[in-house]
Design a protein around this motif. Structure first.
Motif, PDB file in Angstrom:
ATOM      1  N   HIS A  17      16.618  10.327  12.721  1.00 48.91           N
ATOM      2  CA  HIS A  17      16.194   9.615  13.930  1.00 48.91           C
ATOM      3  C   HIS A  17      16.750   8.192  13.933  1.00 48.91           C
ATOM      4  CE1 HIS A  17      13.743  12.723  15.654  1.00 48.91           C
ATOM      5  NE2 HIS A  17      13.020  12.838  14.557  1.00 48.91           N
ATOM      6  N   ARG A  18      16.760   7.550  12.770  1.00 50.02           N
ATOM      7  CA  ARG A  18      17.338   6.206  12.673  1.00 50.02           C
ATOM      8  C   ARG A  18      18.844   6.255  12.942  1.00 50.02           C
ATOM      9  NH1 ARG A  18      13.355   5.602   8.445  1.00 50.02           N
ATOM     10  NH2 ARG A  18      14.852   6.250   6.865  1.00 50.02           N
ATOM     11  N   PHE A  19      19.539   7.267  12.395  1.00 47.18           N
ATOM     12  CA  PHE A  19      20.964   7.419  12.665  1.00 47.18           C
ATOM     13  C   PHE A  19      21.215   7.587  14.156  1.00 47.18           C
ATOM     14  CE2 PHE A  19      22.063   9.416   8.267  1.00 47.18           C
ATOM     15  CZ  PHE A  19      22.183   8.155   7.711  1.00 47.18           C
ATOM     16  N   ASP A  20      20.417   8.436  14.801  1.00 44.03           N
ATOM     17  CA  ASP A  20      20.582   8.677  16.238  1.00 44.03           C
ATOM     18  C   ASP A  20      20.360   7.405  17.045  1.00 44.03           C
ATOM     19  OD1 ASP A  20      21.269  11.344  15.998  1.00 44.03           O
ATOM     20  OD2 ASP A  20      19.217  12.057  16.289  1.00 44.03           O
ATOM     21  N   PRO A  27      29.179   1.904  21.669  1.00 43.88           N
ATOM     22  CA  PRO A  27      29.943   2.242  22.884  1.00 43.88           C
ATOM     23  C   PRO A  27      30.245   3.749  22.922  1.00 43.88           C
ATOM     24  CG  PRO A  27      30.927   0.362  21.748  1.00 43.88           C
ATOM     25  CD  PRO A  27      29.863   0.905  20.849  1.00 43.88           C
ATOM     26  N   ALA A  28      30.602   4.235  24.087  1.00 43.98           N
ATOM     27  CA  ALA A  28      30.781   5.675  24.303  1.00 43.98           C
ATOM     28  C   ALA A  28      31.819   6.295  23.378  1.00 43.98           C
ATOM     29  CB  ALA A  28      31.157   5.938  25.761  1.00 43.98           C
ATOM     30  N   ASP A  29      32.973   5.627  23.181  1.00 40.24           N
ATOM     31  CA  ASP A  29      33.994   6.230  22.317  1.00 40.24           C
ATOM     32  C   ASP A  29      33.537   6.277  20.860  1.00 40.24           C
ATOM     33  OD1 ASP A  29      34.278   3.417  22.081  1.00 40.24           O
ATOM     34  OD2 ASP A  29      36.370   3.646  21.419  1.00 40.24           O
ATOM     35  N   HIS A  30      32.738   5.307  20.454  1.00 41.09           N
ATOM     36  CA  HIS A  30      32.195   5.317  19.097  1.00 41.09           C
ATOM     37  C   HIS A  30      31.138   6.413  18.945  1.00 41.09           C
ATOM     38  CE1 HIS A  30      34.143   1.433  19.268  1.00 41.09           C
ATOM     39  NE2 HIS A  30      34.050   1.338  17.946  1.00 41.09           N
ATOM     40  N   GLN A  31      30.359   6.631  19.999  1.00 38.76           N
ATOM     41  CA  GLN A  31      29.377   7.715  19.967  1.00 38.76           C
ATOM     42  C   GLN A  31      30.066   9.068  19.846  1.00 38.76           C
ATOM     43  OE1 GLN A  31      26.530   7.614  23.176  1.00 38.76           O
ATOM     44  NE2 GLN A  31      26.165   5.422  22.925  1.00 38.76           N
ATOM     45  N   PRO A  54      23.941   9.218   2.401  1.00 37.62           N
ATOM     46  CA  PRO A  54      24.652   7.953   2.158  1.00 37.62           C
ATOM     47  C   PRO A  54      26.051   7.929   2.776  1.00 37.62           C
ATOM     48  CG  PRO A  54      24.234   9.121   0.081  1.00 37.62           C
ATOM     49  CD  PRO A  54      23.606   9.906   1.168  1.00 37.62           C
ATOM     50  N   ILE A  55      26.707   9.080   2.834  1.00 35.74           N
ATOM     51  CA  ILE A  55      28.041   9.146   3.431  1.00 35.74           C
ATOM     52  C   ILE A  55      27.953   8.895   4.931  1.00 35.74           C
ATOM     53  CG2 ILE A  55      29.998  10.671   3.897  1.00 35.74           C
ATOM     54  CD1 ILE A  55      29.366  12.042   1.207  1.00 35.74           C
ATOM     55  N   LEU A  56      26.987   9.525   5.580  1.00 33.17           N
ATOM     56  CA  LEU A  56      26.814   9.318   7.019  1.00 33.17           C
ATOM     57  C   LEU A  56      26.415   7.883   7.332  1.00 33.17           C
ATOM     58  CD1 LEU A  56      25.049  12.659   7.937  1.00 33.17           C
ATOM     59  CD2 LEU A  56      27.323  11.927   8.655  1.00 33.17           C
ATOM     60  N   SER A  61      27.933   2.796   9.657  1.00 27.81           N
ATOM     61  CA  SER A  61      28.122   1.350   9.473  1.00 27.81           C
ATOM     62  C   SER A  61      29.542   0.934   9.827  1.00 27.81           C
ATOM     63  CB  SER A  61      27.808   0.950   8.037  1.00 27.81           C
ATOM     64  OG  SER A  61      26.452   1.149   7.751  1.00 27.81           O
ATOM     65  N   LEU A  62      30.512   1.766   9.452  1.00 25.86           N
ATOM     66  CA  LEU A  62      31.905   1.485   9.806  1.00 25.86           C
ATOM     67  C   LEU A  62      32.087   1.457  11.319  1.00 25.86           C
ATOM     68  CD1 LEU A  62      34.887   1.144   8.926  1.00 25.86           C
ATOM     69  CD2 LEU A  62      35.048   3.637   8.938  1.00 25.86           C
ATOM     70  N   LEU A  63      31.474   2.412  12.003  1.00 25.44           N
ATOM     71  CA  LEU A  63      31.546   2.432  13.466  1.00 25.44           C
ATOM     72  C   LEU A  63      30.872   1.202  14.077  1.00 25.44           C
ATOM     73  CD1 LEU A  63      30.863   6.185  14.202  1.00 25.44           C
ATOM     74  CD2 LEU A  63      32.926   4.913  14.794  1.00 25.44           C
ATOM     75  N   GLU A  64      29.743   0.806  13.524  1.00 25.06           N
ATOM     76  CA  GLU A  64      29.038  -0.379  14.035  1.00 25.06           C
ATOM     77  C   GLU A  64      29.869  -1.636  13.840  1.00 25.06           C
ATOM     78  OE1 GLU A  64      24.402   1.016  13.380  1.00 25.06           O
ATOM     79  OE2 GLU A  64      25.500   0.138  11.693  1.00 25.06           O
ATOM     80  N   GLU A  65      30.500  -1.773  12.677  1.00 25.16           N
ATOM     81  CA  GLU A  65      31.345  -2.943  12.417  1.00 25.16           C
ATOM     82  C   GLU A  65      32.557  -2.961  13.346  1.00 25.16           C
ATOM     83  OE1 GLU A  65      32.361  -3.394   8.289  1.00 25.16           O
ATOM     84  OE2 GLU A  65      30.312  -2.954   7.676  1.00 25.16           O
TER      85      GLU A  65
END
Length: 118
Positions: A17-20, A27-31, A54-56, A61-65
């Motif tokens: 749920h936290r990941f979601d 942004p849409a392309d990152h989603q 941990p991998i996910l 985190s990479l997508l957020e950065e």
């Protein structure tokens, strides 16, 4: 983590749920990239999926950065998200759940045949 959480997987449910929630803030392309990452990493999960958490988390985190830096998902991953996921999971020879099930089935069949033939 308590015994109850381990048995029921409620801690994993909260984590998903936290990941979601984190992914919905992207942004849409990152989603879309996140969805592809989860699809491509799923075969490398064990029965509970605890090994992928941990991998996910690192991939998200990479997508957020990248989003914070103004980079598109394509700039980060290129055209090969599946290859990125394979590398995250341990390379081209990494075992999937199918490999583990196949090994278990072969072991069970060999054991049964050994009992019948001996």
């Amino acid at each position: 983590m308590s015994f109850w959480e381990t048995i029921t997987g409620s801690d994993l449910t909260r984590q998903w749920h936290r990941f979601d929630a984190r992914a919905r803030a992207l942004p849409a392309d990152h989603q879309a990239a996140w969805e592809q990452i989860t699809v491509h990493l799923y075969p490398y999960a064990d029965f509970t999926g605890r090994n992928l958490t941990p991998i996910l988390d690192a991939a998200l985190s990479l997508l957020e950065e990248a989003a914070a830096d103004g980079q598109s998902a394509h700039e980060v991953f290129g055209d090969d998200i599946a290859g990125f996921c394979t590398a995250l999971a341990g390379g081209a020879g990494a075992r999937t759940y199918r490999d583990r099930w196949r090994e278990q089935l072969n072991s069970n069949v060999a054991r049964k045949l050994g009992r019948l033939g001996g």
